[in-house]
Design an enzyme around this catalytic site. Structure first.
Site, PDB file in Angstrom:
ATOM      1  N   PHE A 156      30.138  43.165  44.868  1.00 34.62           N
ATOM      2  CA  PHE A 156      30.995  42.052  44.819  1.00 34.62           C
ATOM      3  C   PHE A 156      31.710  41.919  43.722  1.00 34.62           C
ATOM      4  O   PHE A 156      31.454  42.177  42.422  1.00 34.62           O
ATOM      5  CB  PHE A 156      30.025  40.770  44.855  1.00 34.62           C
ATOM      6  CG  PHE A 156      30.573  39.461  44.723  1.00 34.62           C
ATOM      7  CD1 PHE A 156      31.049  38.720  46.037  1.00 34.62           C
ATOM      8  CD2 PHE A 156      30.886  38.782  43.734  1.00 34.62           C
ATOM      9  CE1 PHE A 156      31.375  37.520  45.965  1.00 34.62           C
ATOM     10  CE2 PHE A 156      31.468  37.587  43.543  1.00 34.62           C
ATOM     11  CZ  PHE A 156      31.732  36.773  44.914  1.00 34.62           C
ATOM     12  N   ASP A 241      32.785  47.251  36.749  1.00 33.49           N
ATOM     13  CA  ASP A 241      32.705  45.516  36.807  1.00 33.49           C
ATOM     14  C   ASP A 241      31.558  45.077  36.172  1.00 33.49           C
ATOM     15  O   ASP A 241      30.353  45.193  36.631  1.00 33.49           O
ATOM     16  CB  ASP A 241      32.773  45.237  38.531  1.00 33.49           C
ATOM     17  CG  ASP A 241      32.921  43.490  38.454  1.00 33.49           C
ATOM     18  OD1 ASP A 241      32.503  42.978  37.634  1.00 33.49           O
ATOM     19  OD2 ASP A 241      32.854  43.187  39.575  1.00 33.49           O
ATOM     20  N   LYS A 270      31.735  35.617  33.098  1.00 37.92           N
ATOM     21  CA  LYS A 270      30.323  35.197  33.021  1.00 37.92           C
ATOM     22  C   LYS A 270      29.745  34.822  31.523  1.00 37.92           C
ATOM     23  O   LYS A 270      29.910  33.801  30.809  1.00 37.92           O
ATOM     24  CB  LYS A 270      29.314  35.924  33.820  1.00 37.92           C
ATOM     25  CG  LYS A 270      29.579  35.726  35.413  1.00 37.92           C
ATOM     26  CD  LYS A 270      28.427  36.302  36.159  1.00 37.92           C
ATOM     27  CE  LYS A 270      28.880  36.369  37.729  1.00 37.92           C
ATOM     28  NZ  LYS A 270      28.927  34.787  38.190  1.00 37.92           N
TER      29      LYS A 270
HETATM   30  C1  LIG Z   1      30.038  41.676  39.465  1.00 38.44           C
HETATM   31  C2  LIG Z   1      30.823  40.365  39.945  1.00 38.44           C
HETATM   32  N1  LIG Z   1      32.139  40.512  39.694  1.00 38.44           N
HETATM   33  C3  LIG Z   1      33.144  39.638  39.869  1.00 38.44           C
HETATM   34  C4  LIG Z   1      32.616  38.293  39.823  1.00 38.44           C
HETATM   35  C5  LIG Z   1      33.627  36.995  40.269  1.00 38.44           C
HETATM   36  O1  LIG Z   1      33.226  36.253  38.923  1.00 38.44           O
HETATM   37  P1  LIG Z   1      34.245  34.932  39.024  1.00 38.44           P
HETATM   38  O2  LIG Z   1      33.414  33.950  40.062  1.00 38.44           O
HETATM   39  O3  LIG Z   1      34.157  34.275  37.782  1.00 38.44           O
HETATM   40  O4  LIG Z   1      35.511  35.068  39.513  1.00 38.44           O
HETATM   41  C6  LIG Z   1      31.157  38.243  39.987  1.00 38.44           C
HETATM   42  C7  LIG Z   1      30.706  36.614  40.459  1.00 38.44           C
HETATM   43  O5  LIG Z   1      29.637  36.543  40.538  1.00 38.44           O
HETATM   44  C8  LIG Z   1      30.310  39.235  39.859  1.00 38.44           C
HETATM   45  O6  LIG Z   1      29.208  39.344  40.022  1.00 38.44           O
END
Ligand SMILES: Cc1ncc(COP(=O)(O)O)c(C=O)c1O
Length: 421
Positions: A156, A241, A270
């Protein structure tokens, strides 16, 4: 959608009384885009790991707004920083420097081991920047055809169009096509599949050290190191990520540090702002020229208010040793969840995770949304990750007693679930 009764897939909470579903909930029903599935109560205030709704009911927050509220709610230092900075300077745009952002860049690079930072507002935006960085880096070197990104099934990376193209679950892409070209998904943890997918057109390998949304799946031992080797062998970049795993969540500043692996760039968000929206891309010096002036930007990115908030989050994590705490409390939580799985084998079959990113794996046939609703009825807030995992991402300040309380309530809630079959 009927919020006052039961939003699709959600079990109404015990306190979903008629009075709690009045004016604010009607506004939600009438005026909010119906793309979420909130339970029928309205959260009003928080302190530490506790949240209270408008009816005064207390919840123990084992969720932290999807691993965001790293210092808990209303942390006095974060509150003071935001109030003070709002009264001094909030936003001037990236047409000018602001002192808080310069200091944050320096401090974030020191903590993560990277050399430079680009600031934005969310995880998806940080991943978009990382994707553009990788492609433009090779383009600038005369390798315009080197644009393919290897990403992983179940991954994700966010909800923007570039990020959903990278996301390895087709349900997030459905109906939003045509998808961005040049992404190859391979099974997570499968080194042979990555090796087979590599080629001279690969710009980067994008990986989460622990797949969070995908079901709290830690990368297998040695996997990140193999990705590093493969990227080097093929002249590609290793792109991390760390949006969910970063900033102390797994017990280190970055989840990849648990494996001793260094990426070429990493996306953060986050926990970095502790609840104040901020995202960041951190990168190695040699990639700095990839995105020259005019090639990328973000109006709000790195504004003084968000930067001041993030600086305080980093300082509190450092001073209060919250990385070590995440490791210790994570072990306590992991042991407790494993014990629940042993005692309730018909409902859950095990646990997994790193630090304070933990998942309780439900038994086949147990509906995770029913389990979530039962736990919430007992005043504990969690989320579902993947198809069958209850995810625990409490604030990093969570105490031993709060973990104990959460474990007891979760066990009591799950014990009420009839055995699947
Ligand atoms: C690993 C990862 N990357 C990217 C995102 C996306 O982040 P945002 O919701 O701040 O765009 C998330 C959100 O849960 C995530 O867990």
């Amino acid at each position: 959608m009927s919020i006052a009764t039961s939003p699709a897939g959600e079990t109404p909470t015990a306190n979903a009384s008629a009075s709690s579903s009045s004016a604010p909930l009607l506004a939600a029903q009438k005026h909010l885009l119906g793309n979420y599935r909130q339970p029928p109560f309205v959260l009003d205030r928080g302190r530490g790991c506790e949240l209270f709704d408008t009816e005064g009911r207390r919840y123990l927050d084992m969720f932290a707004g999807v691993a965001v509220a790293s210092l808990g709610h209303a942390h006095p230092r974060l509150v003071a920083t935001i109030a003070e900075q709002a009264g001094r300077l909030m936003h001037v745009s990236n047409y000018f420097f602001n002192a808080e952002n310069l200091r944050l860049a320096e401090e974030l690079c020191a903590k993560t081991g990277f050399d430079r930072a680009f600031f934005c507002n969310s995880g998806a935006e940080a991943n978009e920047a990382m994707l553009k960085l990788a492609r433009r880096y090779f383009f600038n070197r005369g390798e315009a055809s080197r644009y393919r990104i290897i990403a992983f099934d179940n991954a994700f990376h966010g909800r923007t169009l570039g990020a959903v193209a990278l996301t390895g679950t087709s349900k997030y892409r459905e109906g939003f096509g045509p998808s961005l070209e040049g992404v190859t998904h391979v099974p997570y943890g499968d080194v042979a599949a990555v090796r087979a997918a590599m080629g001279p057109d690969v710009a980067g390998i994008l990986v989460e050290p622990v797949q969070g949304e995908g079901g709290v799946l830690p990368s297998p031992a040695g996997f990140l190191a193999e990705l590093r080797r493969l990227a080097d062998e093929h002249g590609a970049l290793l792109l991390l990520d760390e949006v969910q795993t970063g900033i102390g969540r797994t017990g280190r500043w970055l989840g990849s540090m648990l494996d001793g692996v260094e990426g070429d760039a990493a996306a953060l968000a986050k926990g970095l702002g502790g609840g104040f929206p901020i995202g960041a891309l951190v990168l190695r010096e040699r990639l700095n020229s990839a995105l020259p002036p005019g090639s990328h930007g973000s109006t709000y990115g790195g504004n003084a208010l968000a930067s001041a908030a993030a600086r305080t989050v980093l300082a509190v994590i450092e001073e209060e040793k919250l990385c070590e705490a995440a490791q210790k409390r994570g072990e306590q939580l992991g042991r407790g969840l494993a014990a629940i799985a042993e005692r309730l084998p018909n409902v859950c079959v095990g646990e997994r995770g790193r630090g304070l990113l933990r998942g309780l794996i439900l038994a086949p046939g147990v509906d995770p949304r029913v389990a979530l609703g039962r736990v919430r009825d007992r005043g504990v807030l969690l989320t579902v990750a993947g198809s069958n995992v209850l995810r625990f991402t409490p604030p990093l300040i969570v105490s031993e007693a709060e973990i104990q309380e959460a474990l007891a309530e979760v066990e009591a809630a799950l014990a009420e679930i009839p055995a699947a079959g």
